[in-house]
Motif scaffolding. Sequence first.
Motif, PDB file in Angstrom:
ATOM      1  N   THR A   8       0.791  -1.246   0.000  1.00 53.11           N
ATOM      2  CA  THR A   8       0.000   0.000   0.000  1.00 53.11           C
ATOM      3  C   THR A   8       0.824   1.298   0.000  1.00 53.11           C
ATOM      4  N   SER A   9       2.141   1.221   0.064  1.00 57.38           N
ATOM      5  CA  SER A   9       2.965   2.421   0.297  1.00 57.38           C
ATOM      6  C   SER A   9       2.951   3.363  -0.923  1.00 57.38           C
ATOM      7  N   PRO A  10       3.385   4.627  -0.727  1.00 59.52           N
ATOM      8  CA  PRO A  10       3.353   5.588  -1.845  1.00 59.52           C
ATOM      9  C   PRO A  10       4.095   5.118  -3.098  1.00 59.52           C
ATOM     10  N   ASN A  11       5.248   4.468  -2.932  1.00 59.80           N
ATOM     11  CA  ASN A  11       5.974   4.013  -4.136  1.00 59.80           C
ATOM     12  C   ASN A  11       5.160   2.993  -4.920  1.00 59.80           C
ATOM     13  N   VAL A  12       4.386   2.188  -4.210  1.00 56.82           N
ATOM     14  CA  VAL A  12       3.522   1.198  -4.867  1.00 56.82           C
ATOM     15  C   VAL A  12       2.317   1.904  -5.507  1.00 56.82           C
ATOM     16  N   GLN A  13       1.773   2.907  -4.814  1.00 54.77           N
ATOM     17  CA  GLN A  13       0.603   3.633  -5.339  1.00 54.77           C
ATOM     18  C   GLN A  13       0.887   4.218  -6.726  1.00 54.77           C
ATOM     19  N   LYS A  14       2.128   4.686  -6.921  1.00 46.42           N
ATOM     20  CA  LYS A  14       2.507   5.232  -8.242  1.00 46.42           C
ATOM     21  C   LYS A  14       2.218   4.223  -9.354  1.00 46.42           C
ATOM     22  N   ILE A  15       2.554   2.977  -9.091  1.00 50.19           N
ATOM     23  CA  ILE A  15       2.467   1.969 -10.159  1.00 50.19           C
ATOM     24  C   ILE A  15       1.015   1.537 -10.381  1.00 50.19           C
ATOM     25  N   ASP A  32       3.842  -8.788   1.789  1.00 52.41           N
ATOM     26  CA  ASP A  32       3.653  -8.070   3.055  1.00 52.41           C
ATOM     27  C   ASP A  32       5.019  -7.815   3.703  1.00 52.41           C
ATOM     28  N   VAL A  33       5.504  -6.595   3.465  1.00 53.97           N
ATOM     29  CA  VAL A  33       6.842  -6.241   3.972  1.00 53.97           C
ATOM     30  C   VAL A  33       6.865  -6.196   5.503  1.00 53.97           C
ATOM     31  N   TRP A  34       5.679  -6.116   6.130  1.00 53.83           N
ATOM     32  CA  TRP A  34       5.596  -6.117   7.600  1.00 53.83           C
ATOM     33  C   TRP A  34       5.685  -7.541   8.152  1.00 53.83           C
ATOM     34  N   GLU A  37       8.030 -10.704   3.905  1.00 49.34           N
ATOM     35  CA  GLU A  37       7.868 -11.492   2.665  1.00 49.34           C
ATOM     36  C   GLU A  37       8.772 -11.009   1.521  1.00 49.34           C
ATOM     37  N   GLN A  38       9.329  -9.781   1.680  1.00 54.22           N
ATOM     38  CA  GLN A  38      10.250  -9.278   0.646  1.00 54.22           C
ATOM     39  C   GLN A  38      11.563 -10.070   0.613  1.00 54.22           C
ATOM     40  N   TYR A  39      11.793 -10.894   1.657  1.00 54.37           N
ATOM     41  CA  TYR A  39      13.029 -11.692   1.709  1.00 54.37           C
ATOM     42  C   TYR A  39      12.824 -13.112   1.188  1.00 54.37           C
ATOM     43  N   ASN A  40      11.625 -13.430   0.694  1.00 53.99           N
ATOM     44  CA  ASN A  40      11.404 -14.769   0.133  1.00 53.99           C
ATOM     45  C   ASN A  40      12.321 -14.962  -1.085  1.00 53.99           C
ATOM     46  N   ASN A  49      16.977  -6.239  -4.399  1.00 55.66           N
ATOM     47  CA  ASN A  49      16.959  -5.247  -3.312  1.00 55.66           C
ATOM     48  C   ASN A  49      15.822  -5.499  -2.329  1.00 55.66           C
ATOM     49  N   SER A  50      14.997  -6.544  -2.555  1.00 56.17           N
ATOM     50  CA  SER A  50      13.936  -6.922  -1.607  1.00 56.17           C
ATOM     51  C   SER A  50      12.977  -5.777  -1.287  1.00 56.17           C
ATOM     52  N   LYS A  51      12.507  -5.080  -2.310  1.00 53.11           N
ATOM     53  CA  LYS A  51      11.532  -4.006  -2.057  1.00 53.11           C
ATOM     54  C   LYS A  51      10.428  -4.031  -3.101  1.00 53.11           C
ATOM     55  N   ILE A  52       9.290  -3.474  -2.701  1.00 52.14           N
ATOM     56  CA  ILE A  52       8.181  -3.280  -3.627  1.00 52.14           C
ATOM     57  C   ILE A  52       8.065  -1.779  -3.907  1.00 52.14           C
ATOM     58  N   PRO A  53       7.573  -1.397  -5.089  1.00 51.82           N
ATOM     59  CA  PRO A  53       6.977  -2.199  -6.144  1.00 51.82           C
ATOM     60  C   PRO A  53       8.033  -2.897  -7.015  1.00 51.82           C
ATOM     61  N   PHE A  69      12.399  -3.483 -11.271  1.00 52.92           N
ATOM     62  CA  PHE A  69      12.226  -2.959  -9.911  1.00 52.92           C
ATOM     63  C   PHE A  69      12.654  -1.489  -9.885  1.00 52.92           C
ATOM     64  N   GLU A  70      12.362  -0.812  -8.791  1.00 56.36           N
ATOM     65  CA  GLU A  70      12.503   0.643  -8.583  1.00 56.36           C
ATOM     66  C   GLU A  70      11.337   1.356  -9.278  1.00 56.36           C
ATOM     67  N   SER A  71      10.564   2.083  -8.463  1.00 57.45           N
ATOM     68  CA  SER A  71       9.339   2.696  -8.992  1.00 57.45           C
ATOM     69  C   SER A  71       9.606   3.639 -10.162  1.00 57.45           C
ATOM     70  N   GLY A  72      10.722   4.378 -10.116  1.00 57.98           N
ATOM     71  CA  GLY A  72      11.028   5.302 -11.216  1.00 57.98           C
ATOM     72  C   GLY A  72      11.296   4.545 -12.509  1.00 57.98           C
ATOM     73  N   ARG A 222      13.087  -5.891  12.102  1.00 58.14           N
ATOM     74  CA  ARG A 222      13.654  -6.331  10.820  1.00 58.14           C
ATOM     75  C   ARG A 222      13.363  -5.309   9.724  1.00 58.14           C
ATOM     76  N   PHE A 223      12.116  -4.830   9.703  1.00 63.24           N
ATOM     77  CA  PHE A 223      11.709  -3.856   8.693  1.00 63.24           C
ATOM     78  C   PHE A 223      12.530  -2.563   8.816  1.00 63.24           C
ATOM     79  N   PHE A 224      12.804  -2.152  10.069  1.00 59.11           N
ATOM     80  CA  PHE A 224      13.488  -0.871  10.283  1.00 59.11           C
ATOM     81  C   PHE A 224      15.000  -1.020  10.496  1.00 59.11           C
TER      82      PHE A 224
END
Length: 232
Positions: A8-15, A32-34, A37-40, A49-53, A69-72, A222-224
Amino acid sequence: MIDLYALTSPNVQKIYIMLEETKLPYKEHFVDVWKGEQYNPDFIKINPNSKIPTIVDHEGPGGKPYAVFESGAILLYLAEKTGKFLPKDMAKKYEALQWLMFQLSGVGPMFGQFTHFKLFAPKDSAYSMSRYQTEVKRLYEVMEKRLAQSPYLGGDEYTIADIATFPWTRNHDMQGVNWEDHPNLARWSKAIDERSAVKAALAKIAVIKSNRDTATDDQKDRFFNRGRYARA
Ligand SMILES: N[C@@H](CCC(=O)N[C@@H](CS)C(=O)NCC(=O)O)C(=O)O
């Protein structure tokens, strides 16, 4: 078909907004980065880089599946694929790209750090809070001045520069910025908010469930990158 790895984060909203605007068919996959799951391992294969989007376009270059990967980079890829939301004229294109880069290198990272220190860090982080609050307000002033001279951030047309920035400004109240003092941002934000593709994207995001409010202390650490995950 495009696979969209999202939450749901802003970088994902862009896409979500770009996919709705371009009407490309896509399928959502929630990471669910909380919950970590980004480490699967299967996800790391498409985003080291284990990030969404992150997306996988099954009709990519040469008709083959292609991961981005990378929203930009994803916005640029989708703009090039569809020929939409990035002007072809070189001067206009680079006007839009400057404001896209301004979002990617300034608004995103600085607003992100501000949110972290405001909502998640120990309350004794006064120095960090002041540093990021000041930078957030300065960046809003830059955007307000730009929008006093231009209908959209990237120029006369709505482009991926606006799509990239809009989600980060939706929390302007929490960021200590009100629209009464920023009339041009208010006008710009309303124009984007009223687009049917944006409404469709935000409606999809509004019903996504995440572990954010139920994450354990260890999942938050872990997230932070803190606690037993901190590296000195
Ligand atoms: N520069 C990246 C940033 C992506 C990003 O930070 N995504 C967050 C969304 S909450 C994420 O996946 N965080 C998981 C983590 O940092 O472990 C982009 O623009 O795509």
